[in-house]
Write a protein that holds these residues in place. Sequence first.
Motif, PDB file in Angstrom:
ATOM      1  N   LYS A 147      41.521  15.816   9.388  1.00 43.79           N
ATOM      2  CA  LYS A 147      42.466  15.062   8.561  1.00 43.79           C
ATOM      3  C   LYS A 147      43.529  15.953   7.934  1.00 43.79           C
ATOM      4  O   LYS A 147      44.566  15.459   7.476  1.00 43.79           O
ATOM      5  CB  LYS A 147      41.724  14.290   7.475  1.00 43.79           C
ATOM      6  CG  LYS A 147      40.965  15.153   6.475  1.00 43.79           C
ATOM      7  CD  LYS A 147      40.223  14.284   5.481  1.00 43.79           C
ATOM      8  CE  LYS A 147      39.399  15.129   4.500  1.00 43.79           C
ATOM      9  NZ  LYS A 147      38.659  14.266   3.548  1.00 43.79           N
ATOM     10  N   ASN A 148      43.275  17.258   7.870  1.00 44.47           N
ATOM     11  CA  ASN A 148      44.283  18.185   7.345  1.00 44.47           C
ATOM     12  C   ASN A 148      44.056  19.573   7.943  1.00 44.47           C
ATOM     13  O   ASN A 148      43.178  19.749   8.809  1.00 44.47           O
ATOM     14  CB  ASN A 148      44.278  18.214   5.813  1.00 44.47           C
ATOM     15  CG  ASN A 148      42.930  18.625   5.222  1.00 44.47           C
ATOM     16  OD1 ASN A 148      42.266  19.542   5.719  1.00 44.47           O
ATOM     17  ND2 ASN A 148      42.527  17.951   4.159  1.00 44.47           N
ATOM     18  N   ARG A 149      44.817  20.550   7.493  1.00 43.28           N
ATOM     19  CA  ARG A 149      44.776  21.885   8.093  1.00 43.28           C
ATOM     20  C   ARG A 149      43.904  22.864   7.311  1.00 43.28           C
ATOM     21  O   ARG A 149      43.943  24.065   7.570  1.00 43.28           O
ATOM     22  CB  ARG A 149      46.204  22.446   8.207  1.00 43.28           C
ATOM     23  CG  ARG A 149      47.214  21.539   8.928  1.00 43.28           C
ATOM     24  CD  ARG A 149      46.827  21.265  10.361  1.00 43.28           C
ATOM     25  NE  ARG A 149      47.737  20.358  11.020  1.00 43.28           N
ATOM     26  CZ  ARG A 149      48.663  20.732  11.907  1.00 43.28           C
ATOM     27  NH1 ARG A 149      48.801  21.998  12.231  1.00 43.28           N
ATOM     28  NH2 ARG A 149      49.442  19.831  12.487  1.00 43.28           N
ATOM     29  N   GLY A 184      35.756  17.465  -1.677  1.00 46.01           N
ATOM     30  CA  GLY A 184      36.988  18.060  -2.179  1.00 46.01           C
ATOM     31  C   GLY A 184      38.144  18.005  -1.212  1.00 46.01           C
ATOM     32  O   GLY A 184      39.239  18.475  -1.528  1.00 46.01           O
ATOM     33  N   GLY A 185      37.919  17.457  -0.016  1.00 46.61           N
ATOM     34  CA  GLY A 185      39.021  17.183   0.889  1.00 46.61           C
ATOM     35  C   GLY A 185      39.221  18.151   2.038  1.00 46.61           C
ATOM     36  O   GLY A 185      40.201  18.028   2.786  1.00 46.61           O
ATOM     37  N   VAL A 186      38.313  19.124   2.241  1.00 46.24           N
ATOM     38  CA  VAL A 186      38.468  20.076   3.341  1.00 46.24           C
ATOM     39  C   VAL A 186      38.421  19.335   4.680  1.00 46.24           C
ATOM     40  O   VAL A 186      37.558  18.482   4.903  1.00 46.24           O
ATOM     41  CB  VAL A 186      37.361  21.151   3.286  1.00 46.24           C
ATOM     42  CG1 VAL A 186      37.392  22.020   4.530  1.00 46.24           C
ATOM     43  CG2 VAL A 186      37.527  22.010   2.037  1.00 46.24           C
ATOM     44  N   GLY A 187      39.350  19.694   5.582  1.00 47.81           N
ATOM     45  CA  GLY A 187      39.398  19.028   6.882  1.00 47.81           C
ATOM     46  C   GLY A 187      38.230  19.388   7.782  1.00 47.81           C
ATOM     47  O   GLY A 187      37.643  18.526   8.430  1.00 47.81           O
ATOM     48  N   HIS A 208      30.580  13.844   6.826  1.00 50.27           N
ATOM     49  CA  HIS A 208      31.251  12.738   7.501  1.00 50.27           C
ATOM     50  C   HIS A 208      31.548  11.590   6.536  1.00 50.27           C
ATOM     51  O   HIS A 208      32.578  10.911   6.656  1.00 50.27           O
ATOM     52  CB  HIS A 208      30.398  12.230   8.662  1.00 50.27           C
ATOM     53  CG  HIS A 208      30.335  13.181   9.815  1.00 50.27           C
ATOM     54  ND1 HIS A 208      29.327  13.157  10.751  1.00 50.27           N
ATOM     55  CD2 HIS A 208      31.153  14.206  10.172  1.00 50.27           C
ATOM     56  CE1 HIS A 208      29.543  14.119  11.648  1.00 50.27           C
ATOM     57  NE2 HIS A 208      30.649  14.756  11.308  1.00 50.27           N
ATOM     58  N   GLU A 209      30.655  11.395   5.560  1.00 48.97           N
ATOM     59  CA  GLU A 209      30.870  10.330   4.573  1.00 48.97           C
ATOM     60  C   GLU A 209      32.180  10.529   3.812  1.00 48.97           C
ATOM     61  O   GLU A 209      32.797   9.563   3.355  1.00 48.97           O
ATOM     62  CB  GLU A 209      29.700  10.287   3.578  1.00 48.97           C
ATOM     63  CG  GLU A 209      28.429   9.678   4.142  1.00 48.97           C
ATOM     64  CD  GLU A 209      27.276   9.751   3.145  1.00 48.97           C
ATOM     65  OE1 GLU A 209      27.550  10.020   1.946  1.00 48.97           O
ATOM     66  OE2 GLU A 209      26.126   9.563   3.557  1.00 48.97           O
ATOM     67  N   HIS A 210      32.593  11.781   3.672  1.00 50.93           N
ATOM     68  CA  HIS A 210      33.817  12.092   2.925  1.00 50.93           C
ATOM     69  C   HIS A 210      35.001  12.377   3.847  1.00 50.93           C
ATOM     70  O   HIS A 210      36.052  12.840   3.394  1.00 50.93           O
ATOM     71  CB  HIS A 210      33.574  13.277   2.001  1.00 50.93           C
ATOM     72  CG  HIS A 210      32.500  13.038   0.979  1.00 50.93           C
ATOM     73  ND1 HIS A 210      32.664  12.179  -0.078  1.00 50.93           N
ATOM     74  CD2 HIS A 210      31.238  13.533   0.873  1.00 50.93           C
ATOM     75  CE1 HIS A 210      31.554  12.162  -0.807  1.00 50.93           C
ATOM     76  NE2 HIS A 210      30.683  12.976  -0.251  1.00 50.93           N
ATOM     77  N   GLY A 211      34.846  12.121   5.135  1.00 54.67           N
ATOM     78  CA  GLY A 211      35.958  12.244   6.066  1.00 54.67           C
ATOM     79  C   GLY A 211      36.194  13.647   6.612  1.00 54.67           C
ATOM     80  O   GLY A 211      37.219  13.897   7.255  1.00 54.67           O
ATOM     81  N   SER A 212      35.260  14.563   6.370  1.00 56.80           N
ATOM     82  CA  SER A 212      35.398  15.920   6.901  1.00 56.80           C
ATOM     83  C   SER A 212      34.635  16.049   8.202  1.00 56.80           C
ATOM     84  O   SER A 212      33.579  15.434   8.390  1.00 56.80           O
ATOM     85  CB  SER A 212      34.855  16.949   5.899  1.00 56.80           C
ATOM     86  OG  SER A 212      35.615  16.954   4.714  1.00 56.80           O
TER      87      SER A 212
END
Length: 693
Positions: A19-21, A51-54, A99-103
């Motif tokens: 989802k991000n770099r 915390g959003g890590v890809g 995976h629950e947090h989109g990473s």
Amino acid sequence: MAKYQKLLEPLKIGNVELKNRFVMLPMTIEKVDNYHVTDDLVDFYEKRAEGGVGLVEIGSAYVCDCFNTTPKYHTTTGACGIWDDEFIPGFKRVADVCHEHGSKVAAQLQLCYEWRATGEDPLLSYSPSKDVMSGPFVGMPEREFTKEEIAILVDQYGAAAKRCKEAGIDIIEIHAGIGYMVMRFLSKYSNHRTDEYGGSPENRARLLTEIIDKIHETCGADMPILIRISADDLMPGGNRIEDTLELVPIIEKHGVDAWSVQAGFHEAPRPVANQIVPEGEFIDLAKQVKTVTNKPVFPGTRINTLDMCDKIMNEGYGDAVGMGRQFIADPETANKVAAGHPEQVRPCIVCSRCLDNIFIGKPCQCSVNAHVWQGVKVGTPEEHPAEKQKHVVVIGAGPGGCEAARVAAIRGHKVTLIDKSDRVGGLLNMAQVLNAKIEPLVKYWNEEIKLHPNIELKLNTKVDAAAVKALNPDEVIVSPGGGIIALDVPGINGKNVVKSEDIKEMCAGKVPEGKGMLWKAAVAAIKAQGGTVEFMRFGLNMASGPTAIVGKRVVVVGGGFAGLEVAEAMCENRQITVIEEAKKLGNGIGIIDKNPTINLVKSKGVKLMPLTKLVEVTKKGAKVQNVETGEETLLECDTVLTSLGVEQNTALYDEIKAVFPNAILIGDATTPAGKVFRTLEAVKGGYEAAMSI
């Protein structure tokens, strides 16, 4: 495009979209139980995913059986096992929560320096060539791999990868860097074989390409494979970037989906990850790797600021950014960038306290994030709101006091934070003048205190027990800072003596007691410039001029952490000698930084004199004595600068405790004799105190 926004763009590695770099690099953080994933380890990775890590990478998944062994390389004991099916549930737990947090999740398949074919064999140090020293703590190899053993090793990698896939891991990383076993085959320094596994680039890469082929065989062609490689191993006669540029296409023919680029061997003569290494020192290696591949490439050595991440993305150094320690310091880094609040990111100060523990087989710790050390046992303040709101008075706005205020406020308490200075940060305000890496942490605390409306900040306020009582608190946390270790020798109060407490006062915008016009002029100049750190740093480093409070020839008294930092910071255009009573210098510096720090100050011309104590200060300089022989010498100098660190300081606490028996003392004020407390101990104390209320 707004700053940092490119870091938030998606990226595909093989068929897996991030989802991000932001990539959380794999680290062996020593939070396992006999190689099994623990609740603490799951929580650690979940916090980074939340915390959003890809891409979250599980550090060191060991491919060979290590049960009931005592590895010479201590870090091995903290690895996650993946050599048996019994480890699959633990890896699945990590994959599921991330995976629950989109990473997405990668597992780093690992073999360091020791190996055995089965659990019945002894664990021995192995290498491609028996004539080259193995890695740290291991010594000369006990065995050189036979071709039959290489085949077994390749099968172990293939079976380990299959278990990862069954656990729901998205990407397999093969660690082929930093001098571990696969890299030892790749490097001309460590591989002197004459069979098909040595010599030419194709042969040196053969172990790695066979592992890749085996993983495709066991996991299918669609399992993305990421290679972490040291593009320059920094070893004598080893691989340079030119060799890596030749190796990458050879390896990539076997099916590689991305490259994580680092530098060095652990035992390389040139430091790689220390604070003394400039940030971004090795990012150009990734940029050069990009010239021979169209797969995603990202650098991952000595990167810790968002500005450096932004440079990497916008100037073509990489397609993503790999960081380890920054995500230890602040797992919310990516989310804060996405929310448009990069100023709230808690910075890694590159102190290496995390690595100090990891390399001796102890759980990871962090100077700015106590939760890493405390883990699920204590939890986070967000997870444990206060059952009853209390009024908490925190005395001292250094790192310990600020952390106590932050944690107590998040838990819902009303906090009054008091400091006698005109700013928050405590000793960090002096430290940031000597060490620019500390400056972002002071800025962070200033931002953090503003974030919480239930923190009332009272600066320029001295307190005693009566003043605290008047505030009517329910709980009191005392963080007054340590007492400066004093010297009682003739001449110690002379005009040519500068004490660390004098610099502390100057950095706080005050003229130290007993100092004359020169100091008044220096403080006035600092205030005229708005009290900026840059100007204070400039003033301290001036060897001449109206505000020169430290002369050209300097004797620094104290060769521990504080003294060496002072010597390194002030050695430009000066002649500096450091004296230390102990036989060894560097007390308070961890295993990762001690030797590099000592070597650095030596390389800058600083003279080091262990087993030497100050006996008198004269107008001509410092009279010193060898503690073994008793021989006395006069070291002629312009300035004697004392920097012995701090000691216990309980006077204010004892006064307050008489009125508030449950008052808690934290930080440098609790420093045991002979020990050195730094930011880590202060922050940990503040965290624990506030979580206990």
